[in-house]
Design a protein around this motif. Structure first.
Motif, PDB file in Angstrom:
ATOM      1  N   ALA A  34     -11.620  -4.923 -18.207  1.00 37.75           N
ATOM      2  CA  ALA A  34     -11.660  -4.841 -16.916  1.00 37.75           C
ATOM      3  C   ALA A  34     -12.990  -4.702 -16.532  1.00 37.75           C
ATOM      4  O   ALA A  34     -14.365  -4.246 -16.871  1.00 37.75           O
ATOM      5  CB  ALA A  34     -11.117  -3.559 -16.446  1.00 37.75           C
ATOM      6  N   ILE A 137      -9.306   0.733 -15.765  1.00 44.40           N
ATOM      7  CA  ILE A 137      -9.438  -0.322 -14.921  1.00 44.40           C
ATOM      8  C   ILE A 137     -10.422   0.820 -13.914  1.00 44.40           C
ATOM      9  O   ILE A 137     -11.424   0.968 -13.554  1.00 44.40           O
ATOM     10  CB  ILE A 137      -8.462   0.584 -13.715  1.00 44.40           C
ATOM     11  CG1 ILE A 137      -7.463  -1.344 -14.345  1.00 44.40           C
ATOM     12  CG2 ILE A 137      -8.567  -0.451 -12.286  1.00 44.40           C
ATOM     13  CD1 ILE A 137      -7.211  -2.372 -14.554  1.00 44.40           C
ATOM     14  N   ILE A 317      -6.441  -6.256  -7.710  1.00 48.52           N
ATOM     15  CA  ILE A 317      -6.525  -6.487  -9.558  1.00 48.52           C
ATOM     16  C   ILE A 317      -5.965  -7.908  -9.736  1.00 48.52           C
ATOM     17  O   ILE A 317      -5.243  -7.827  -9.759  1.00 48.52           O
ATOM     18  CB  ILE A 317      -5.977  -5.461 -10.263  1.00 48.52           C
ATOM     19  CG1 ILE A 317      -6.846  -3.992  -9.953  1.00 48.52           C
ATOM     20  CG2 ILE A 317      -6.132  -5.257 -11.802  1.00 48.52           C
ATOM     21  CD1 ILE A 317      -5.223  -2.720 -11.249  1.00 48.52           C
ATOM     22  N   ALA A 343      -8.583  -7.776 -13.895  1.00 50.19           N
ATOM     23  CA  ALA A 343      -8.183  -7.083 -15.990  1.00 50.19           C
ATOM     24  C   ALA A 343      -7.974  -8.077 -17.019  1.00 50.19           C
ATOM     25  O   ALA A 343      -7.273  -9.487 -16.403  1.00 50.19           O
ATOM     26  CB  ALA A 343      -6.236  -6.695 -15.835  1.00 50.19           C
ATOM     27  N   ALA A 352      -2.505  -2.128 -14.813  1.00 50.04           N
ATOM     28  CA  ALA A 352      -2.623  -2.787 -13.304  1.00 50.04           C
ATOM     29  C   ALA A 352      -1.609  -2.491 -12.074  1.00 50.04           C
ATOM     30  O   ALA A 352      -2.067  -1.583 -10.836  1.00 50.04           O
ATOM     31  CB  ALA A 352      -2.725  -4.291 -12.799  1.00 50.04           C
TER      32      ALA A 352
END
Length: 367
Positions: A34, A137, A317, A343, A352
């Motif tokens: 990410a 993330i 995202i 992502a 996500a």
């Protein structure tokens, strides 16, 4: 491999590019997980501020090792955060571990291609292993969290300290959290944006509505006229720069975290205030990964999911194929956003939906 290549101002194309070349010392092949979008990335896209074209943006990165590291300390499959500054070994500042203060260094996402591609080769020393259970993330938030921690660590925190953070964007909220973690008793957060103040309040901070009065005046009212022991300027505006100085109590400290978007002139009365109150102005830049264990980034990783909250700051995202549209929206301020993350790998894409379900910022973005 696939990469989002910035070919010129406001022009990103997703292209097939060669696998990355080795860089630095003992480089390791990493599958990018990410990538967070920094304000500097938006400026590179929108006005060409940077080191030329073509360039792959992205310096807030997490990833997964494809191979064991040369030392054997990191193994294929390990999740890591990627420190973007690549030192020039013989620069005097590099020799004392201050890589970003050196006159000569390389940098993923600005001076060389960064994380908006499927793979990077990264020097082993730039890889900081994430704790088990940390999402990719969240791993992309280590870089901005490290910048905020590095800034806050510049201040000497007195007993029973009160602090003011001007600017409740991701960096400001991270700085506010670090102030609390490091022992500040009372942290005030000022912003004109109602939704950003709501995020600060959800984390337990007192907020000041800077749309009603200057932040320094609000801080004075909140402290019975005394002012704050530590003021952190996290907006990057000349007006808030001046407000941060005015908000400081006697022998207060002003941490200058925001990179100013415009020039600032110091009025004579404000210089007199600095002198007569014996204020300290502290500049800060980037973060450090030295010495081992006690550095900024390893402290961030240790606190993620414990005392440091990052998940609620992520409002969007996105997928790499949408890079042109996403950057155009951010450059044009098309709708509210807090922190946007791309992502890249399948593992990050799979994380996500859960990340957005848990994020207050994502819910506020849908209002």
């Amino acid at each position: 491999m696939k990469a989002a290549v910035l070919r010129g101002i406001r022009d990103i194309a997703v292209l097939d590019v060669p696998m990355p070349d080795p860089v630095g010392v003992d480089s390791v092949l990493v599958r990018i997980g990410a990538v967070g979008v920094c304000g500097s990335d938006v400026l590179r896209f929108g006005i060409g501020k940077g080191y030329g074209f073509p360039r792959v943006l992205g310096h807030e990165m997490s990833g997964t090792l494809v191979e064991d590291s040369p030392s054997g300390e990191l193994k294929a499959g390990d999740r890591v955060a990627i420190f973007p500054c690549i030192p020039e070994p013989f620069d005097p500042m590099s020799e004392i571990g201050e890589y970003a203060l050196a006159d000569r260094y390389d940098y993923f996402g600005s001076r060389r291609d960064g994380g908006l591609e499927e793979y990077l080769r990264v020097p082993e020393r730039n890889l900081i292993p994430l704790r088990p259970g940390t999402s990719l993330i969240a791993g992309a938030m280590v870089e901005p969290a490290g910048v905020a921690l590095h800034a806050v660590r510049k201040a000497v925190i007195p007993p029973n300290a009160t602090a003011l953070v001007i600017g409740a964007g991701p960096i400001g909220i991270l700085a506010a959290q670090w102030l609390r973690i490091l022992g500040v008793v009372r942290v005030l957060v000022a912003d004109v944006d109602e939704r950003k103040r709501e995020i600060a309040e959800s984390l337990g901070f007192e907020t000041l509505d800077a749309s009603t009065a200057p932040s320094d005046e609000l801080a004075a009212a909140a402290t019975a006229g005394r002012g704050v022991d530590i003021a952190v300027e996290a907006s990057g505006l000349s007006v808030t720069f001046l407000q941060a100085i005015r908000s400081a109590a006697h022998r207060g400290q002003v941490v200058l975290l925001g990179d100013l978007a415009d020039d600032v002139a110091l009025p004579k009365e404000l210089v007199s205030r600095v002198l007569r109150r014996e204020l300290v102005l502290r500049g800060t830049w980037n973060a450090v990964i030295t010495p081992r264990v006690t550095n900024d980034w390893e402290m961030v990783v240790a606190c993620l999911g414990r005392s440091l909250v990052v998940d609620g700051l992520v409002s969007h995202i996105e997928g790499i194929d949408d890079a042109q549209e996403v950057f155009a929206r951010l450059a044009d301020r098309g709708g509210w956003s807090n922190k946007t993350i791309f992502a890249i790998s399948d593992e990050a894409v799979a994380e996500a939906d859960a990340a957005l379900r848990e994020s207050l910022s994502a819910r506020l973005a849908r209002r």
